[in-house]
Every structure is written in C-alpha cells, then in structure tokens.
Enzyme design. Structure first.
Site, PDB file in Angstrom:
ATOM      1  N   ALA A   1      -4.666 -10.384 -10.481  1.00  0.00           N
ATOM      2  CA  ALA A   1      -5.426 -11.268  -9.588  1.00  0.00           C
ATOM      3  C   ALA A   1      -5.525 -12.684 -10.154  1.00  0.00           C
ATOM      4  O   ALA A   1      -5.413 -13.655  -9.426  1.00  0.00           O
ATOM      5  CB  ALA A   1      -6.824 -10.703  -9.363  1.00  0.00           C
TER       6      ALA A   1
ATOM      7  N   LYS B   1      -7.414 -14.809  -5.204  1.00  0.00           N
ATOM      8  CA  LYS B   1      -7.760 -15.528  -6.430  1.00  0.00           C
ATOM      9  C   LYS B   1      -6.619 -16.506  -6.735  1.00  0.00           C
ATOM     10  O   LYS B   1      -6.537 -17.553  -6.127  1.00  0.00           O
ATOM     11  CB  LYS B   1      -7.986 -14.543  -7.594  1.00  0.00           C
ATOM     12  CG  LYS B   1      -9.322 -13.790  -7.524  1.00  0.00           C
ATOM     13  CD  LYS B   1      -9.288 -12.686  -6.533  1.00  0.00           C
ATOM     14  CE  LYS B   1     -10.460 -11.742  -6.652  1.00  0.00           C
ATOM     15  NZ  LYS B   1     -10.415 -10.701  -5.616  1.00  0.00           N
TER      16      LYS B   1
ATOM     17  N   TYR C   1       7.095  -9.191  14.242  1.00  0.00           N
ATOM     18  CA  TYR C   1       6.594  -7.935  13.674  1.00  0.00           C
ATOM     19  C   TYR C   1       7.418  -7.493  12.455  1.00  0.00           C
ATOM     20  O   TYR C   1       6.872  -7.145  11.414  1.00  0.00           O
ATOM     21  CB  TYR C   1       6.634  -6.839  14.752  1.00  0.00           C
ATOM     22  CG  TYR C   1       5.920  -5.575  14.343  1.00  0.00           C
ATOM     23  CD1 TYR C   1       4.586  -5.362  14.694  1.00  0.00           C
ATOM     24  CD2 TYR C   1       6.574  -4.583  13.599  1.00  0.00           C
ATOM     25  CE1 TYR C   1       3.920  -4.209  14.319  1.00  0.00           C
ATOM     26  CE2 TYR C   1       5.904  -3.431  13.216  1.00  0.00           C
ATOM     27  CZ  TYR C   1       4.586  -3.243  13.577  1.00  0.00           C
ATOM     28  OH  TYR C   1       3.933  -2.106  13.201  1.00  0.00           O
TER      29      TYR C   1
ATOM     30  N   PHE D   1     -11.768  -3.297 -12.749  1.00  0.00           N
ATOM     31  CA  PHE D   1     -12.641  -3.982 -11.808  1.00  0.00           C
ATOM     32  C   PHE D   1     -13.259  -2.901 -10.917  1.00  0.00           C
ATOM     33  O   PHE D   1     -12.694  -1.824 -10.776  1.00  0.00           O
ATOM     34  CB  PHE D   1     -11.853  -5.005 -10.986  1.00  0.00           C
ATOM     35  CG  PHE D   1     -12.730  -5.743 -10.016  1.00  0.00           C
ATOM     36  CD1 PHE D   1     -13.707  -6.617 -10.482  1.00  0.00           C
ATOM     37  CD2 PHE D   1     -12.625  -5.534  -8.646  1.00  0.00           C
ATOM     38  CE1 PHE D   1     -14.547  -7.273  -9.590  1.00  0.00           C
ATOM     39  CE2 PHE D   1     -13.461  -6.187  -7.759  1.00  0.00           C
ATOM     40  CZ  PHE D   1     -14.433  -7.058  -8.234  1.00  0.00           C
ATOM     41  N   ASP D   2     -14.432  -3.179 -10.293  1.00  0.00           N
ATOM     42  CA  ASP D   2     -15.138  -2.070  -9.626  1.00  0.00           C
ATOM     43  C   ASP D   2     -14.358  -1.440  -8.475  1.00  0.00           C
ATOM     44  O   ASP D   2     -14.410  -0.227  -8.298  1.00  0.00           O
ATOM     45  CB  ASP D   2     -16.584  -2.439  -9.234  1.00  0.00           C
ATOM     46  CG  ASP D   2     -16.702  -3.728  -8.442  1.00  0.00           C
ATOM     47  OD1 ASP D   2     -15.671  -4.232  -7.980  1.00  0.00           O
ATOM     48  OD2 ASP D   2     -17.837  -4.222  -8.286  1.00  0.00           O
TER      49      ASP D   2
ATOM     50  N   HIS E   1     -25.984  -2.927  -5.013  1.00  0.00           N
ATOM     51  CA  HIS E   1     -26.213  -4.369  -5.126  1.00  0.00           C
ATOM     52  C   HIS E   1     -25.879  -5.136  -3.854  1.00  0.00           C
ATOM     53  O   HIS E   1     -26.389  -6.219  -3.634  1.00  0.00           O
ATOM     54  CB  HIS E   1     -25.445  -4.945  -6.316  1.00  0.00           C
ATOM     55  CG  HIS E   1     -23.961  -4.696  -6.270  1.00  0.00           C
ATOM     56  ND1 HIS E   1     -23.408  -3.469  -6.538  1.00  0.00           N
ATOM     57  CD2 HIS E   1     -22.930  -5.512  -5.966  1.00  0.00           C
ATOM     58  CE1 HIS E   1     -22.089  -3.551  -6.407  1.00  0.00           C
ATOM     59  NE2 HIS E   1     -21.774  -4.773  -6.068  1.00  0.00           N
TER      60      HIS E   1
ATOM     61  N   ASP F   1      -3.174  -5.695 -13.264  1.00  0.00           N
ATOM     62  CA  ASP F   1      -4.016  -6.196 -12.180  1.00  0.00           C
ATOM     63  C   ASP F   1      -3.960  -7.709 -12.358  1.00  0.00           C
ATOM     64  O   ASP F   1      -4.623  -8.287 -13.218  1.00  0.00           O
ATOM     65  CB  ASP F   1      -5.442  -5.666 -12.291  1.00  0.00           C
ATOM     66  CG  ASP F   1      -6.373  -6.299 -11.245  1.00  0.00           C
ATOM     67  OD1 ASP F   1      -6.029  -7.364 -10.693  1.00  0.00           O
ATOM     68  OD2 ASP F   1      -7.458  -5.737 -11.001  1.00  0.00           O
TER      69      ASP F   1
HETATM   70  N1  F0G Z   1      -9.078  -6.967  -9.313  1.00  0.00           N
HETATM   71  C1  F0G Z   1      -9.895  -7.905  -9.816  1.00  0.00           C
HETATM   72  C2  F0G Z   1      -9.800  -8.256 -11.261  1.00  0.00           C
HETATM   73  C3  F0G Z   1     -10.831  -8.546  -8.990  1.00  0.00           C
HETATM   74  O1  F0G Z   1     -11.636  -9.474  -9.509  1.00  0.00           O
HETATM   75  C4  F0G Z   1     -10.885  -8.197  -7.616  1.00  0.00           C
HETATM   76  C5  F0G Z   1     -11.849  -8.833  -6.726  1.00  0.00           C
HETATM   77  C6  F0G Z   1     -10.010  -7.208  -7.142  1.00  0.00           C
HETATM   78  C7  F0G Z   1      -9.121  -6.619  -8.019  1.00  0.00           C
HETATM   79  C8  F0G Z   1     -10.022  -6.759  -5.704  1.00  0.00           C
HETATM   80  O2  F0G Z   1      -9.406  -7.704  -4.915  1.00  0.00           O
HETATM   81  O3  F0G Z   1     -11.238  -8.469  -3.374  1.00  0.00           O
HETATM   82  O4  F0G Z   1      -8.819  -8.875  -2.863  1.00  0.00           O
HETATM   83  O5  F0G Z   1      -9.757  -6.606  -2.697  1.00  0.00           O
HETATM   84  N2  F0G Z   1     -12.796  -9.550  -7.130  1.00  0.00           N
HETATM   85  C9  F0G Z   1     -13.743 -10.306  -6.320  1.00  0.00           C
HETATM   86  C10 F0G Z   1     -14.765 -10.949  -7.222  1.00  0.00           C
HETATM   87  C11 F0G Z   1     -14.351  -9.540  -5.192  1.00  0.00           C
HETATM   88  O6  F0G Z   1     -15.740 -11.528  -6.693  1.00  0.00           O
HETATM   89  O7  F0G Z   1     -14.595 -10.920  -8.441  1.00  0.00           O
HETATM   90  P1  F0G Z   1      -9.828  -7.923  -3.383  1.00  0.00           P
END
Ligand code: F0G
Length: 474
Positions: A242, A283, A98, A150-151, A465, A240
């Site tokens: 990723a 990613k 843990y 990102f969304d 979507h 960010d």
């Molecule tokens: N930032 C970026 C640039 C992303 O593309 C994503 C996720 C996230 C943050 C969020 O990360 O999914 O681990 O919570 N992108 C995926 C996509 C969902 O299909 O582009 P997460």
C-alpha cells in the site's frame, strides 16, 4: 508563508544537493510543496460550541462525525489525496469498455514498469485483494506470518480459518527508539515460526510501511532476508505494498547501500524480491479508489482470476471504472517522484517535530504517512481501560476541529500502546494547516491534566471503534 517556514529543513535530512535522487538537486532549507493549487475545496470552520454539540451527537466517536463538522481531517491517508491535473485529464479519456479497455492496458504498462510481476488484477481496493488472496491460498489451520498484519488483512486471514501471526522487531513497541527501520520483521522470530509451524505456513507477508506499528519502514536488507528464507522454505512471499513508494524513499535516505539508487529502482527491487503483492491504490496509488493483486505464478493467477470474476468483475476492470484505472496508472508513477516524496516525508517529520516541541510525545522516528501521538505518556492519569487515546483524539477535535483516530485499547482491546494517529492525506493540506494542527495540540497539551477518560455505553459485536458510543467519565 508562516513563521515556521525557516525550520522546515531538518539536520537529519540527506544533504539535498548531494542526493542523486533528483538530478535537479534541492539546496534550500525550505522544502516546498512541489505543486501549486488549481482547484480548492472550502473546509468547515466551526465554533467550539458547535464542535461540542457535534461530538455529543456522534456519541464521542470521531468516526461518526460528518465531513461538514471537521476542519482538518487526519482520520486517514486512504483515498483522501488530491488528484493531479494529469490524473483528471487521464480520467476524462477513461475507456469504459467492459472487456479489454484501453485504460486497462495503460495500467498494465505502468504495473509492468513499476512492479514487474507478470500477472496482475485490478480490484476495487486493498482489502478485496486480501480477500481473494485469503480465499485462494489459505485453508483452515494454516498460518500467515507478517511484520504486522493490517486489521483488514488479519480479518481476511482469520475469515479463511487461518492464523495471522505478527513478527515485528522489538523496537517497534518502543516509541522513543530512533531505529531507522522499525517496520522490519524479527528474523529470529521468523526462523522460529517457520520451524514451529512447518508445513502449516501458507504465506509470509511484509507490510510496507508497517501501518499498524507507527508507519515505520522495512529495510531492503530485511526484505532480502525474508525473501531468502521463504525461498529456502518453499513458502510464497507477498508484499502488502500500500505504501511502497514511501517505504522506498526511506530506504533511499536511510539505508546507505541504496543512497545512489533511484526511488523507482528501489521500489522495483522490493517487488523483484517478492512472489506477489496486494496493493491499496488509495495510498501510494494516490487515487480515490482502487487496488491491485499480483503474482508471478500462472496457476495461482488462474485461481485469482476465477475468484475475481465472482466478487469484483471481469479481469480487465476488477471492480473499477475505466477512469479509476487511469487515475491509478498515473498515480503509481507520480508517487515515485523524488520531489514529491521529499516533501511528503518532510511534512510528516515537520508535524512530528512541531508536536514534540510543544510537549506532545510521538512515536519516533516519524513514519511515512502519519504521526502517532503517545496518549499513554501524555495522559498517565487515564488508565488504559478508560481509553487515553480516545480522550486525546476527542480533545483535539473539540479544541480545533482536528480529526485523528485512536489506535489503542478502544480500537484493539489488547493494545499495549495508547496512540492517536494523525494521517496526512497526500497533497491536500498546506504547511499552514500543519502549523494550525501543532497549535491545537499545544493547547490540548497545556490542559492535559484536566482531560478525563471514557466508558463505552453501546458497542457492536466486532470492530467496535467504528460505531460504538462513549460517555466521558467524571
Ligand atoms: N494494508 C494496509 C497497510 C493498509 O493501511 C490498508 C488500509 C489496507 C491494507 C486496506 O486497504 O482500505 O484499500 O481496503 N488502510 C487505511 C488506513 C484504511 O486508514 O490506514 P483498503
């Protein structure tokens, strides 16, 4: 393997034998997958009538298809990559203690090398890091500036009552523009926004690569300029990250000052310029789950820690199993392997070139993780409000079981471009799979004039979507 093999190498690639990235060099036209396959997973092959029935059942929404109904799944590159033998081996020795597990310390050592920020927290995925960031750093009325949120980042910023403002360069909106760094932030717009919002700017972010704008990279020069402006304005600057490794590869191959740098050193410099980062390890961590939140600021780290314990878990596991920490630790370094990155970038470019050759317009230049098809141009007879991107995405599915995702006015009602993203999972599909996708797209292109638009028949209050139902027009 296939007739297209010979066209794998592109004139625009750096002359591999001159590349200092890999001391082994690579002087063949064919860029091979730098791995062999040790474990396979059968993929479903359906008849056209089975695909049509599946699409009807799913309300013409590709998110509602089951895996058993999809032949080549290019919905996302997130969490869908193939783990390496080293990752599986590390997972077997994952320590599920843990507090203070060995696996945490292994990840910590990698994070110190790759990222270098003194405080880091594992989280279950990228959006958990975004949520902690938003809840600790933002209050109502404040502003976050980003090349393009990102969304999930935008949603978390807005959930905290703050304003998420995007400042992409103009070229990002022009699919034919071949500029090398269309992910850059518009510096004049940043100056203007910093002056206009003043004290209200709580945070500036750069999304590497810029997923919402074609997976395009950000240049080191731009990261330096944004970092300097943030320092001068006293505003925290976060990445960010990723897709940090893919972005670093593009800097290596496209930004002359960095041609002689290793990709790992480039990545490290990117992180050196920032005060912290959010990172979805699904990613460029090449893991099925996981994420990171980092900062240089000890006081901020304390606030992150408290929020983490509330929502994710104890700070040495942060919502992950010990074995997941192991997979991320190995994956973060594998993602920086130049042989892997060369193959990765080449695969995406190869798909883009193949699509262009069969008359399917795509966003140029190809991005790091995905090719974005320009449905607006391919289907000019379908108006925006009849979702040309959705028409193209469903046609690719019906034709050959290829699943992409609409990134146009179905996903974002105000979207200007009508795109379909084909994202390539890491290390999962071979060149023959990519050739097949190109062939499927060619058949769809040949009957583009017959494709019809859609209307929405049922829609949820937000993020429509994912779950809305549609019906074809006419
Ligand atoms: N930032 C970026 C640039 C992303 O593309 C994503 C996720 C996230 C943050 C969020 O990360 O999914 O681990 O919570 N992108 C995926 C996509 C969902 O299909 O582009 P997460």
């Amino acid at each position: 393997m296939s007739a297209r093999c010979a066209s794998l190498a592109a004139a625009s690639d750096p002359r591999p034998e001159e590349s200092p990235v890999s001391d082994k060099g690579w002087n063949y036209r064919t860029v091979i997958e730098p791995f062999r396959i040790k474990m396979v997973e059968a993929i479903p092959i359906l008849s056209a009538s089975e695909r049509r029935a599946a699409l009807d059942r799913a309300g013409h929404n590709l998110f509602r298809l089951d895996a058993r109904e999809v032949t080549i799944d290019l919905l996302t590159d997130s969490g869908t990559g193939a783990l390496s033998a080293e990752q599986w081996a590390a997972m077997m020795v994952g320590d599920e203690t843990y507090a203070g597990s060995r696996s945490f310390h292994r990840l910590e050592a990698v994070v110190r090398r790759v990222i270098g920020h003194p405080h880091f927290f594992p989280v279950h995925q990228g959006r958990a890091a975004e949520r902690i960031l938003a809840r600790t750093m933002l209050s109502p009325g404040q502003v976050v500036l980003n090349n393009t949120h990102f969304d999930t980042t935008r949603a978390n910023v807005e959930q905290a009552g703050a304003l998420a403002e995007d400042l992409p360069v103009a070229a990002a909106a022009v699919p034919e523009d071949e500029s090398a760094f269309k992910g850059d932030m518009d510096l004049a717009a940043l100056d203007e926004a910093l002056a206009r919002h003043g004290e209200r700017v709580a945070l500036v972010m750069l999304t590497l690569t810029n997923n919402a704008a074609g997976g395009q990279p950000v240049s080191m020069a731009n990261v330096e300029a944004v970092s300097a402006r943030c320092r001068a304005a006293g505003v925290p600057f976060f990445l960010d990250a990723a897709r940090f490794a893919e972005n670093a590869w593009f800097i290596h191959t496209r930004e002359p000052a960095y041609a002689s740098w290793s990709v790992a050193d480039i990545a490290r410099r990117l992180f050196d310029l920032a005060d912290g980062c959010t990172l979805s390890a699904k990613k460029d961590g090449i893991s099925h789950i996981g994420g990171l939140l980092t900062t240089r600021d000890p006081a901020l780290a304390e606030r992150f820690r408290n929020e983490l314990i509330l929502g994710e878990g104890f700070p040495t596991y942060g919502g992950l199993a010990g074995r997941d920490l192991e997979a991320v630790a190995v994956g973060l370094e594998e993602a920086l392997d130049p042989d892997y990155l060369r193959y990765r970038a080449r695969t995406v470019a190869y798909l883009a070139e193949g699509l262009l050759a069969v008359g399917v317009p795509v966003v140029r230049p190809p991005g790091g993780h995905a090719v974005y098809l320009d449905a607006g141009r391919l289907l000019p007879h379908i108006p925006k409000d009849a979702f040309p991107g959705q028409a193209l995405a469903t046609a690719l599915y019906v034709e050959g079981g290829v699943r992409g995702v609409e990134v146009g006015s179905f996903m974002f009602p105000a979207a200007r471009l009508q795109l379909v993203r084909l994202a390539l999972p890491r290390r999962s599909y071979t060149q023959a799979h990519v050739d097949y996708v190109i062939e499927v797209a060619a058949r769809v292109q040949a009957r583009a004039g017959d494709l019809r638009g859609y209307r929405i028949t049922e829609e949820p209050p937000f993020l429509r979507h994912f779950s809305a139902s549609l019906a074809p027009l006419g």
